[in-house]
Scaffold this motif. Structure first.
Motif, mmCIF file in Angstrom:
data_model
loop_
_atom_site.group_PDB
_atom_site.id
_atom_site.type_symbol
_atom_site.label_atom_id
_atom_site.label_comp_id
_atom_site.label_asym_id
_atom_site.label_seq_id
_atom_site.Cartn_x
_atom_site.Cartn_y
_atom_site.Cartn_z
ATOM 1 N N ARG A 4 37.029 30.973 42.081
ATOM 2 C CA ARG A 4 37.812 31.175 43.289
ATOM 3 C C ARG A 4 36.984 30.865 44.535
ATOM 4 O O ARG A 4 37.450 30.209 45.457
ATOM 5 N N GLY B 290 36.627 27.197 44.880
ATOM 6 C CA GLY B 290 37.879 26.628 45.402
ATOM 7 C C GLY B 290 37.990 26.796 46.904
ATOM 8 O O GLY B 290 38.412 25.880 47.611
ATOM 9 N N TYR B 291 37.614 27.978 47.415
ATOM 10 C CA TYR B 291 37.640 28.194 48.863
ATOM 11 C C TYR B 291 36.663 27.255 49.564
ATOM 12 O O TYR B 291 36.976 26.688 50.613
ATOM 13 N N TRP C 57 35.903 37.852 34.257
ATOM 14 C CA TRP C 57 36.193 38.226 35.633
ATOM 15 C C TRP C 57 35.187 37.585 36.587
ATOM 16 O O TRP C 57 35.569 37.039 37.628
ATOM 17 N N SER D 103 35.957 33.896 36.933
ATOM 18 C CA SER D 103 37.134 33.643 37.773
ATOM 19 C C SER D 103 36.813 33.853 39.246
ATOM 20 O O SER D 103 37.308 33.107 40.096
ATOM 21 N N GLU D 104 35.979 34.841 39.563
ATOM 22 C CA GLU D 104 35.600 35.048 40.964
ATOM 23 C C GLU D 104 34.747 33.886 41.482
ATOM 24 O O GLU D 104 34.900 33.459 42.622
#
Length: 76
Positions: free
Chosen positions: A25, A28-29, A18, A21-22
């Motif tokens: 993310r 990616g932003y 988790w 993945s955060e």
């Protein structure tokens, strides 16, 4: 909603996945933001290349922007 543990993860593995993945993310932003800044800079540069050469060498539009501060020549 019932969560089925199909891959038999331990709680520490689930937490690690988790967190990963955060972080991905968020990366990616940040990449999207950097890409948007680069594209906008490229658009502005492209528009600047379309302007005639005379506009790039023109004096500044504000009359006071070309003034210089006087030198301090007072003798002590």
């Amino acid at each position: 909603m019932v969560e089925h543990d199909y891959i038999q993860e331990t709680p520490s593995q689930r937490l690690r996945n988790w967190v990963l993945s955060e972080m991905l993310r968020g990366a990616g932003y940040a990449a999207l933001l950097l890409l948007a800044i680069g594209v906008s800079y490229g658009i502005i540069w492209g528009i600047g290349q379309l302007l005639p050469a005379e506009s790039k060498n023109a004096p500044p539009p504000m009359p006071f922007s070309a003034l210089h501060a006087p030198l301090n020549t007072a003798k002590v």
